[in-house]
Design a protein around this motif. Structure first.
Motif, PDB file in Angstrom:
ATOM      1  N   GLN A  13       0.876  -1.511   0.353  1.00  0.00           N
ATOM      2  CA  GLN A  13      -0.140   0.522   0.246  1.00  0.00           C
ATOM      3  C   GLN A  13       0.673   1.256   0.192  1.00  0.00           C
ATOM      4  O   GLN A  13      -0.010   2.382  -0.434  1.00  0.00           O
ATOM      5  N   VAL A  14       2.249   1.299   0.769  1.00  0.00           N
ATOM      6  CA  VAL A  14       2.896   2.327   0.730  1.00  0.00           C
ATOM      7  C   VAL A  14       4.036   2.047  -0.182  1.00  0.00           C
ATOM      8  O   VAL A  14       4.710   2.932  -0.429  1.00  0.00           O
ATOM      9  N   LEU A  15       4.343   1.319  -0.831  1.00  0.00           N
ATOM     10  CA  LEU A  15       5.943   1.447  -1.730  1.00  0.00           C
ATOM     11  C   LEU A  15       5.905   1.456  -3.042  1.00  0.00           C
ATOM     12  O   LEU A  15       5.662   1.328  -3.958  1.00  0.00           O
ATOM     13  N   PRO A  16       6.560   2.088  -3.030  1.00  0.00           N
ATOM     14  CA  PRO A  16       6.319   3.070  -4.258  1.00  0.00           C
ATOM     15  C   PRO A  16       7.610   1.646  -5.019  1.00  0.00           C
ATOM     16  O   PRO A  16       8.069   2.327  -4.830  1.00  0.00           O
ATOM     17  N   LEU A  17       6.699   1.917  -6.363  1.00  0.00           N
ATOM     18  CA  LEU A  17       7.175   0.498  -7.407  1.00  0.00           C
ATOM     19  C   LEU A  17       7.633   2.010  -8.812  1.00  0.00           C
ATOM     20  O   LEU A  17       6.789   2.104  -9.396  1.00  0.00           O
ATOM     21  N   SER A  18       7.738   1.077  -9.678  1.00  0.00           N
ATOM     22  CA  SER A  18       8.691   2.236 -11.392  1.00  0.00           C
ATOM     23  C   SER A  18       7.360   1.806 -12.027  1.00  0.00           C
ATOM     24  O   SER A  18       7.627   2.393 -12.920  1.00  0.00           O
ATOM     25  N   ASP A  19       7.052   0.500 -11.753  1.00  0.00           N
ATOM     26  CA  ASP A  19       5.140   0.593 -11.786  1.00  0.00           C
ATOM     27  C   ASP A  19       4.719   1.743 -12.070  1.00  0.00           C
ATOM     28  O   ASP A  19       3.579   2.553 -13.488  1.00  0.00           O
ATOM     29  N   GLU A  20       4.699   2.625 -11.190  1.00  0.00           N
ATOM     30  CA  GLU A  20       3.753   3.845 -10.926  1.00  0.00           C
ATOM     31  C   GLU A  20       4.143   5.034 -12.138  1.00  0.00           C
ATOM     32  O   GLU A  20       3.456   5.571 -12.437  1.00  0.00           O
ATOM     33  N   GLY A  23       2.613   4.969 -17.560  1.00  0.00           N
ATOM     34  CA  GLY A  23       0.974   6.507 -17.089  1.00  0.00           C
ATOM     35  C   GLY A  23       0.168   5.305 -18.581  1.00  0.00           C
ATOM     36  O   GLY A  23       0.530   4.032 -18.820  1.00  0.00           O
ATOM     37  N   ALA A  24      -1.579   5.088 -18.089  1.00  0.00           N
ATOM     38  CA  ALA A  24      -2.196   4.922 -18.433  1.00  0.00           C
ATOM     39  C   ALA A  24      -3.370   5.512 -19.668  1.00  0.00           C
ATOM     40  O   ALA A  24      -3.850   6.707 -18.505  1.00  0.00           O
ATOM     41  N   ALA A  25      -4.027   5.170 -19.972  1.00  0.00           N
ATOM     42  CA  ALA A  25      -5.020   6.622 -20.605  1.00  0.00           C
ATOM     43  C   ALA A  25      -5.962   6.530 -19.361  1.00  0.00           C
ATOM     44  O   ALA A  25      -6.506   5.099 -19.249  1.00  0.00           O
ATOM     45  N   GLY A  26      -6.101   7.619 -19.492  1.00  0.00           N
ATOM     46  CA  GLY A  26      -7.280   7.506 -18.357  1.00  0.00           C
ATOM     47  C   GLY A  26      -7.829   7.832 -17.257  1.00  0.00           C
ATOM     48  O   GLY A  26      -8.137   7.503 -15.941  1.00  0.00           O
ATOM     49  N   PHE A  27      -6.039   7.497 -16.715  1.00  0.00           N
ATOM     50  CA  PHE A  27      -5.840   7.945 -15.621  1.00  0.00           C
ATOM     51  C   PHE A  27      -5.520   9.247 -15.333  1.00  0.00           C
ATOM     52  O   PHE A  27      -3.853  10.077 -15.783  1.00  0.00           O
ATOM     53  N   GLU A  28      -5.308  10.322 -14.270  1.00  0.00           N
ATOM     54  CA  GLU A  28      -5.761  11.599 -14.017  1.00  0.00           C
ATOM     55  C   GLU A  28      -5.057  12.166 -13.404  1.00  0.00           C
ATOM     56  O   GLU A  28      -5.098  11.380 -11.928  1.00  0.00           O
ATOM     57  N   LEU A  29      -4.654  13.873 -12.594  1.00  0.00           N
ATOM     58  CA  LEU A  29      -4.015  13.653 -11.077  1.00  0.00           C
ATOM     59  C   LEU A  29      -4.841  14.530 -10.700  1.00  0.00           C
ATOM     60  O   LEU A  29      -4.944  14.165  -9.332  1.00  0.00           O
ATOM     61  N   ASP A  30      -6.502  14.344 -11.348  1.00  0.00           N
ATOM     62  CA  ASP A  30      -7.441  14.639 -10.194  1.00  0.00           C
ATOM     63  C   ASP A  30      -9.051  14.118 -10.720  1.00  0.00           C
ATOM     64  O   ASP A  30      -9.471  14.419 -11.344  1.00  0.00           O
ATOM     65  N   PRO A  31      -8.753  12.826 -10.165  1.00  0.00           N
ATOM     66  CA  PRO A  31      -9.482  11.688 -11.343  1.00  0.00           C
ATOM     67  C   PRO A  31     -11.569  11.891 -10.089  1.00  0.00           C
ATOM     68  O   PRO A  31     -12.084  11.163 -11.279  1.00  0.00           O
ATOM     69  N   VAL A  32     -11.047  12.625  -9.742  1.00  0.00           N
ATOM     70  CA  VAL A  32     -12.572  12.412  -9.408  1.00  0.00           C
ATOM     71  C   VAL A  32     -13.110  14.131  -8.719  1.00  0.00           C
ATOM     72  O   VAL A  32     -13.970  14.595  -8.240  1.00  0.00           O
ATOM     73  N   ALA A  33     -12.415  15.098  -9.937  1.00  0.00           N
ATOM     74  CA  ALA A  33     -12.544  16.470  -9.744  1.00  0.00           C
ATOM     75  C   ALA A  33     -12.918  17.179  -8.392  1.00  0.00           C
ATOM     76  O   ALA A  33     -13.832  17.573  -8.417  1.00  0.00           O
ATOM     77  N   ASP A  34     -11.643  17.183  -7.837  1.00  0.00           N
ATOM     78  CA  ASP A  34     -11.963  17.694  -6.383  1.00  0.00           C
ATOM     79  C   ASP A  34     -12.205  19.098  -6.680  1.00  0.00           C
ATOM     80  O   ASP A  34     -12.204  20.188  -6.144  1.00  0.00           O
ATOM     81  N   HIS A  62       1.758   7.682   3.482  1.00  0.00           N
ATOM     82  CA  HIS A  62       1.077   7.879   2.459  1.00  0.00           C
ATOM     83  C   HIS A  62       0.945   6.816   0.992  1.00  0.00           C
ATOM     84  O   HIS A  62       2.111   6.580   0.934  1.00  0.00           O
ATOM     85  N   CYS A  63      -0.499   6.728   0.997  1.00  0.00           N
ATOM     86  CA  CYS A  63      -1.316   5.642   0.230  1.00  0.00           C
ATOM     87  C   CYS A  63      -0.307   5.427  -0.982  1.00  0.00           C
ATOM     88  O   CYS A  63      -0.650   6.659  -1.618  1.00  0.00           O
ATOM     89  N   ARG A  64       0.063   4.196  -1.697  1.00  0.00           N
ATOM     90  CA  ARG A  64       0.265   4.814  -3.766  1.00  0.00           C
ATOM     91  C   ARG A  64      -0.547   5.065  -4.131  1.00  0.00           C
ATOM     92  O   ARG A  64      -0.983   5.868  -5.798  1.00  0.00           O
ATOM     93  N   TYR A  65      -2.141   4.681  -3.565  1.00  0.00           N
ATOM     94  CA  TYR A  65      -2.860   4.481  -4.345  1.00  0.00           C
ATOM     95  C   TYR A  65      -4.432   5.706  -4.271  1.00  0.00           C
ATOM     96  O   TYR A  65      -5.385   6.386  -4.820  1.00  0.00           O
ATOM     97  N   CYS A  66      -3.727   6.324  -3.361  1.00  0.00           N
ATOM     98  CA  CYS A  66      -4.448   7.989  -3.153  1.00  0.00           C
ATOM     99  C   CYS A  66      -5.222   8.834  -3.849  1.00  0.00           C
ATOM    100  O   CYS A  66      -4.393   9.559  -4.478  1.00  0.00           O
ATOM    101  N   ALA A 230      -3.475   9.560 -11.613  1.00  0.00           N
ATOM    102  CA  ALA A 230      -1.575   8.912 -12.200  1.00  0.00           C
ATOM    103  C   ALA A 230      -0.926   8.218 -11.275  1.00  0.00           C
ATOM    104  O   ALA A 230      -0.652   8.846  -9.919  1.00  0.00           O
ATOM    105  N   GLY A 231      -0.524   7.155 -11.689  1.00  0.00           N
ATOM    106  CA  GLY A 231       0.385   6.543 -10.906  1.00  0.00           C
ATOM    107  C   GLY A 231       0.077   5.197 -10.342  1.00  0.00           C
ATOM    108  O   GLY A 231       0.762   4.701  -9.622  1.00  0.00           O
ATOM    109  N   ALA A 232      -1.245   4.853 -10.434  1.00  0.00           N
ATOM    110  CA  ALA A 232      -2.328   3.804  -9.741  1.00  0.00           C
ATOM    111  C   ALA A 232      -2.604   2.601 -10.313  1.00  0.00           C
ATOM    112  O   ALA A 232      -3.268   2.217  -9.667  1.00  0.00           O
TER     113      ALA A 232
END
Ligand SMILES: *Cc1c(COP(=O)(O)O)cnc(C)c1O
Ligand code: SF4
Length: 275
Positions: A13-20, A23-34, A62-66, A230-232
């Protein structure tokens, strides 16, 4: 966490991986439109009768999927004076009956700062409930002090705690004790989880989590489909798998122990039920 196990579900849950970096289509900086829901600095409103305060940029983990991992915390208020526009807005909008303290984690504030804010909220006559969204009782159980409980108990508003756990191994005896303090004080505790690949995407894990929660008097509330931040991408569990897992949970648990499987869709007036 198990020592020296890179697959440990708590570590994942907290481990930074190079997987992050993939890129992937549809993964955004503000996915929930905060951003679009921002009313005043620190204040978000998306749903009827409730508003949410981003009380601090700080979290204990710092949850990596936050979904707020790229959130712009620049304008997050730090002092009561900086909170005034949000408080004024809440005071003007008599339709708001519930205020949610989120973040970052509201229990990262000192009791003094939290108390100041709660006192201001209590004085807004039309507010009825105070909800705290926090992971602190799980990751730093010592944060749940007698003094904190006393402050919440003496609050005029009906208080509800919503914790965040994803795996039964997060709930050890010290966490059980911290959660018990809320329940003993008559403060309801709910849990939200995120469905995460490599963490809790098996029926055994989800059932064990729910059983542990209800035995600790914590009601499973939401199981969130991953917000596409983005990153998750490496945490994504397909919705069909989610459906299957929840159906299997339903056949093994009391009805009240099955969380609602939901996703947050920007623009919708509530979380969207997936099952
Ligand atoms: C999820 C969320 C809430 C709370 O929704 P409930 O369905 O009441 O738990 C409130 N405000 C915002 C901005 C949210 O994202
Ligand atoms: S506890 Fe919640 S707000 Fe904090 S990093 Fe984790 S998901 Fe994000």
């Amino acid at each position: 966490m198990r020592v020296a196990d890179p697959h440990d579900p708590l570590l994942r849950q907290v481990l930074p991986l190079s997987d992050e970096l993939r890129g992937a289509a549809g993964f955004e900086l503000d996915p929930v439109a905060d951003q679009a829901a921002g009313q005043r600095p620190g204040l978000l409103q998306k749903y009827a009768r409730r508003a949410l305060m981003v009380t601090t940029p700080i979290c204990a983990v710092h949850c990596r999927y936050c979904f707020r991992r790229h959130f712009d915390y620049q304008s997050t208020p730090r002092t009561l004076a900086q909170w005034q526009p949000a408080l004024d807005q809440l005071g003007r909008d008599a339709a708001i009956e519930e205020i949610i303290l989120s973040g970052g984690d509201p229990l990262m504030l000192t009791d003094h700062r939290l108390g100041e804010l709660i006192t201001q909220l209590e004085s807004i006559e039309h507010l009825e409930r105070l909800r705290l969204h926090t992971r602190l009782p799980v990751v730093i159980p010592q944060r749940v002090t007698a003094q904190l409980i006393q402050m919440l108990r003496s609050c005029r508003l009906t208080t509800i705690i919503v914790i965040h756990t994803n795996h039964p191994a997060e709930l050890d005896s010290s966490v059980a004790e911290s959660l018990g303090r809320f329940s003993d004080a008559g403060i309801p505790v709910l849990n939200q989880s995120v469905l995460l690949r490599g963490v809790n995407d098996t029926v055994e894990t989800l059932v064990a989590l729910s059983r542990k929660l209800i035995n600790l008097r914590v009601m499973p509330y939401y199981l969130h489909q991953l917000d596409r931040v983005a990153g998750a991408t490496h945490f994504l569990v397909p919705r069909e798998t989610g459906h299957r897992l929840v159906a299997q949970m339903r056949s093994q648990l009391p009805g009240y122990a099955v969380p609602r499987y939901v996703v947050e869709q920007p623009g919708m007036p509530h979380k969207t039920l997936l099952d």
